[in-house]
Design an enzyme around this catalytic site. Structure first.
Site, short mmCIF file in Angstrom:
data_model
loop_
_atom_site.label_atom_id
_atom_site.label_comp_id
_atom_site.label_asym_id
_atom_site.label_seq_id
_atom_site.Cartn_x
_atom_site.Cartn_y
_atom_site.Cartn_z
N GLY A 221 0.81 -1.21 0.00
CA GLY A 221 0.00 0.00 0.00
C GLY A 221 0.85 1.26 0.00
N GLY A 223 2.13 5.08 2.04
CA GLY A 223 2.39 5.72 3.33
C GLY A 223 3.76 5.36 3.87
N ILE A 225 4.64 3.53 6.46
CA ILE A 225 4.86 2.13 6.83
C ILE A 225 5.18 1.28 5.61
CG2 ILE A 225 3.76 0.06 7.79
CD1 ILE A 225 2.34 1.86 9.77
N GLU A 244 -2.04 -2.57 -7.21
CA GLU A 244 -2.85 -1.50 -7.79
C GLU A 244 -2.03 -0.21 -7.84
OE1 GLU A 244 -6.28 -0.91 -5.37
OE2 GLU A 244 -5.17 -0.24 -3.62
N GLY A 342 -8.60 -0.97 -2.50
CA GLY A 342 -8.34 -2.29 -3.05
C GLY A 342 -7.84 -3.28 -2.01
#
Length: 622
Positions: A221, A223, A225, A244, A342
């Site tokens: 994803g 960010g 982290i 994605e 997603g």
């Protein structure tokens, strides 16, 4: 461009006001995604409405994620626009939570179908494209996602053509004949900034990296982290990408040869993504690069497609997780924060993959450490982004917990053990209050309960078997019980110096919960986390008066004489020496010759005293 301008003079508008006259009251307006947003067109549209406030009313604006300015949520445009987000960004969150804009919760993979079936009609699409090639084809560039399907279903397509938009390969092209208006305007693409990687995010990244196997295909994803996670993957080999969102960090792994895509099951040799949010260096890397293909979101995010990737590893973040395993990534109680996105698509796809893993990574606290992100139950009003059945791994800076197939009690204990030490006692009390755990459940709180993840290591036995040595965890209670009931009566007698037919639950609690600051217990583990087995356990308990420790072992009968005990003793000795201990003590039955030989072959100075059939042994470290 000039050739196309002569061939299609009506498409090259010089007066944007005439173009915007095609927008009527009540129209559905789609705006391109994230960093691919056509900033110039959005600004000009806002200026047009400000200068012509009665031009149209009640137009609805759709997007996945908007960055930069979002003038359409300003109160002065309330009569002209109503904003509707499939995913909430920082610049629209306030408007959504004040009721001035709308949020549509939906899996991203399902959005294109809304357009295709005219559930959400698209009257006008404002998008940004690359400059045309000699054949008249332009690329959607860094934003294919739902933009392609929106354009295919739009009545009017208005495209800002920008030479800074990279020509990205894949299902990423549209011909100029399929665009109604071409607006050449060059400006820097929007760039996405993440937070700095700090000590907490770095620890989370390293804990996640331990779960990622060489040859895995990853989805990560956005960010700070995910950035820390990607940075921690630099020792991996032959990773693949099916995602994605493509980020700067993933592109860096491609540049360094860590992501090769050579072991992927589908699209071998290609990184597959749907949109990109990063910096200009990343955008430049994408341009005409055959290593990458961008495809529509209904393909990249389709769980059955995701699942075709061997060892698919989906890594995502969350706002909060409760002790039963429910995850929210979209809202904080009644406050809408982001969206489903997603995440569920990829977490479920990874769970279906051969050798796949899904991982939720989150800091243990929020609001500068004042709030625990691991909670007894999700706050009232929170959206359940992932159900209790969706989540496999949960990772914080304090370690990892495996939830899949575990009962509520096991989940609660595992999650409390990776919560921030400040909140563990409170979480345990809440878990008891709601009968999630035993009423006499114990856990070590404070600094002594922080799992020393750096002590995990693999060893190879004489027959080549690979065994994980790691500190015992509170969640190992059931594994300890299984180990005990797989021991022969003889082994039980030698270990406990007497007949023992069962382990009382309170003793299990005590054996599985170790104050790591004073004592140590190392388990020998085979199998993966979804099917771990303990084949041995060794422990020592500190005697502060003598600065030595009493040591004891047990090895499962079918694993004896293979070196498990030797490896456990060597590792416990190494840890004890590192802690500054002087030596070990042990009580061994006189007929327990295997244990005696084990101690004798170590490099200890030994003193033995025989009394009532038991050797009292003192072992001094060199």
């Amino acid at each position: 461009m000039e050739t196309l301008r002569r061939k299609y003079p009506k498409k090259f508008a010089t007066n944007l006001e005439r173009v915007f006259e095609h927008i009527h009251g009540g129209d559905k307006i789609f705006i391109g995604t994230g960093c691919g947003k056509p900033s110039y067109l959005v600004k000009e549209l806002a200026d047009y409405v400000e200068n012509n406030p009665k031009a149209f009313a009640d137009a609805e604006i759709f997007h996945v994620w908007t960055l930069g300015v979002a003038p359409y949520v300003k109160p002065k445009f309330e009569m002209n626009f109503r904003h509707n987000a499939f995913f909430i960004g920082d610049n629209t969150r306030g408007a959504v939570n004040k009721g001035l804009a709308d949020y549509t919760p939906i899996f991203l993979s399902a959005v294109p179908d809304l357009f295709h079936r005219d559930v959400i009609p698209v009257d006008v699409a404002l998008i940004q494209l690359s400059t045309p090639d000699e054949h008249g084809y332009m690329s959607y560039g860094i934003s294919v996602d739902i933009v392609k399907s929106a354009v295919e279903n739009a009545d009017v397509v208005i495209a800002q053509v920008n030479e800074n938009m990279p020509r990205v390969l894949g299902e990423s092209f549209i011909h100029i004949e399929d665009v109604d208006y071409v607006i050449p305007y060059d400006e820097p693409l929007l760039e996405y900034e993440t937070g700095e990687v700090d000590e907490t995010t770095d620890a989370i990244g390293k804990n996640v990296a331990r779960l990622v196997e060489d040859g895995a295909t990853i989805q990560v994803g956005y960010g700070s982290i995910p950035d820390a996670i990607v940075a921690s993957l630099e020792n991996k080999q032959d990773l693949g990408v099916h995602t994605e969102l493509l980020t700067d960090g993933v592109v860096e792994l491609m540049k360094k040869g860590i992501v090769t895509n050579e072991q992927k099951s589908i699209h071998r040799g290609k990184a597959i993504a749907s949109f990109c949010m990063g910096h200009r260096d990343t955008y430049a890397y994408l341009n005409n690069n055959p290593e990458l293909e961008f495809r529509p979101i209904e393909y990249t995010n389709k769980p059955t497609v995701i699942a075709q990737n061997h060892k698919m590893t989906a890594i995502n973040t969350a706002l909060e997780i409760d002790l039963t395993g429910q995850v929210t990534a979209e809202s904080l109680g009644h406050e809408f924060y982001s969206g489903i996105g997603g995440q569920a698509d990829f977490m479920r796809g990874a769970a279906l993959s051969d050798g796949g893993k899904n991982i939720i990574a989150l800091p243990s606290t929020a609001k500068n450490g004042d709030v625990s992100r691991i909670v007894p139950f999700l706050k009232e009003g929170a959206g359940v982004t992932l159900t209790r059945g969706d989540v496999h791994y949960v990772v914080t800076e304090y370690g990892s917990a495996y939830l899949h197939g575990k009962n509520i009690r096991e989940r609660a204990v595992a999650l409390i053990s990776i919560a921030h030490p400040r909140f563990r006692e409170q979480l345990l009390e809440e878990a008891k209050k709601y009968n999630l755990v035993y009423q006499d459940q114990m856990m070590v709180t404070g600094q002594g309960g922080i799992y020393p993840v750096d002590l995990e290591k693999y060893v190879h036995l004489s027959d080549g078997a690979r065994v994980l040595l790691r500190p015992i965890k509170p969640a190992d209670e059931d594994l300890l019980k299984d180990l005990f009931y797989n021991l022969s009566n003889e082994t039980i007698y030698k270990r406990f110096m007497g007949v023992k037919h069962y382990l009382p639950r309170q003793q299990l609690h005590e054996l599985a919960n170790v104050d790591y600051s004073k004592n140590m217990a190392i388990v020998a583990v085979i199998g993966e986390e979804e099917k771990e087995e303990l084949v041995g356990v060794g422990r020592w308990g500190l005697d502060e008066d003598t600065n030595s420790a009493e040591v004891a072992f047990v090895v499962r009968d079918d694993w004896q004489q293979q070196g498990v005990g030797t490896e456990l003793l060597k590792y416990l000795t190494q840890i004890a020496k590192r802690r500054g201990l002087y030596g070990f003590t042990a009580d061994v039955l006189v007929n327990n010759r295997g244990m005696l030989r084990l101690f004798e072959k170590m490099d200890f100075t030994m003193e033995k005293e025989l009394k009532d059939g038991v050797y009292h042994i003192r072992m001094h470290f060199d």
